[in-house]
Design a protein around this motif. Structure first.
Motif: not given
Length: 193
Positions: A20-24, A61-65, A79-83, A184-193
């Protein structure tokens, strides 16, 4: 979907996290990106960072970005993002790779994950705008199937790249519970708190 409160430091190789945008981790990427922009384009990193932070968190953040960060040993590597630009179009933003980590394919991995997320949210087209002092960004977008449209805006030195998204784009993506052994990448389909 589980929501871990910490990064898995035991992981082998870089791990991709949705944040999320507010995550460290998101904040660390934004700070580094502001420094990068100030170095390339002038201005203060503080002013650029403040401008980026002024964007509403809901934009990324979903559902917009969405936002993703690639982490290794607790440190953000890329890192990166979209909106949302409109109902069927997403705008790529904040695509970044740490200077010492470049030329490892990390930005390509981030971009592939962002495209997968966009498709899942119903976007059919993506675009990115980059400046003439970021030739690496233009190369990344071209190598990833984006087409340069128009030319540099008069006097602004900004370039726009566009790509149609579709189910064929999912071919190289990793899905929950899987890894991309070639990279060599693992994917985490979660949001970090």
């Amino acid at each position: 979907m589980s929501t871990p409160s910490a990064i898995d430091f035991r992981a082998q190789g870089p791990r991709l996290y949705h944040v999320r945008p507010d995550h460290p981790l998101a904040a660390a990427v934004t700070v580094e990106l502001a420094i990068e922009y100030s170095t390339r384009y002038g201005g203060t990193a503080g002013a650029i960072h403040q401008q980026m932070r002024a964007r509403p968190a809901a934009d990324f953040t979903p559902p917009a970005g969405g936002l993703v960060v690639l982490v290794e040993h607790g440190e953000p590597l890329a890192g990166g993002g979209f909106r949302r630009a409109d109902r069927t179009t997403a705008e790529l933003k904040r695509v970044w790779t740490a200077r010492e980590q470049r030329r490892r394919g990390l930005a390509s991995r981030v971009l592939a994950e962002l495209e997968t997320m966009m498709i899942r949210l119903g976007y059919r087209r993506a675009f990115a705008t980059t400046g003439d002092r970021q030739p690496e960004a233009g190369s990344l977008y071209r190598a990833s199937g984006y087409i340069e449209v128009g030319g540099a805006e008069r006097g602004g030195g900004r370039y726009r790249f566009e790509k149609l998204l579709g189910s064929a784009e999912l071919g190289g993506a990793c899905f929950p519970g899987t890894a991309d052994p070639a990279r060599g990448f693992a994917r985490r389909d979660v949001y970090l708190a």
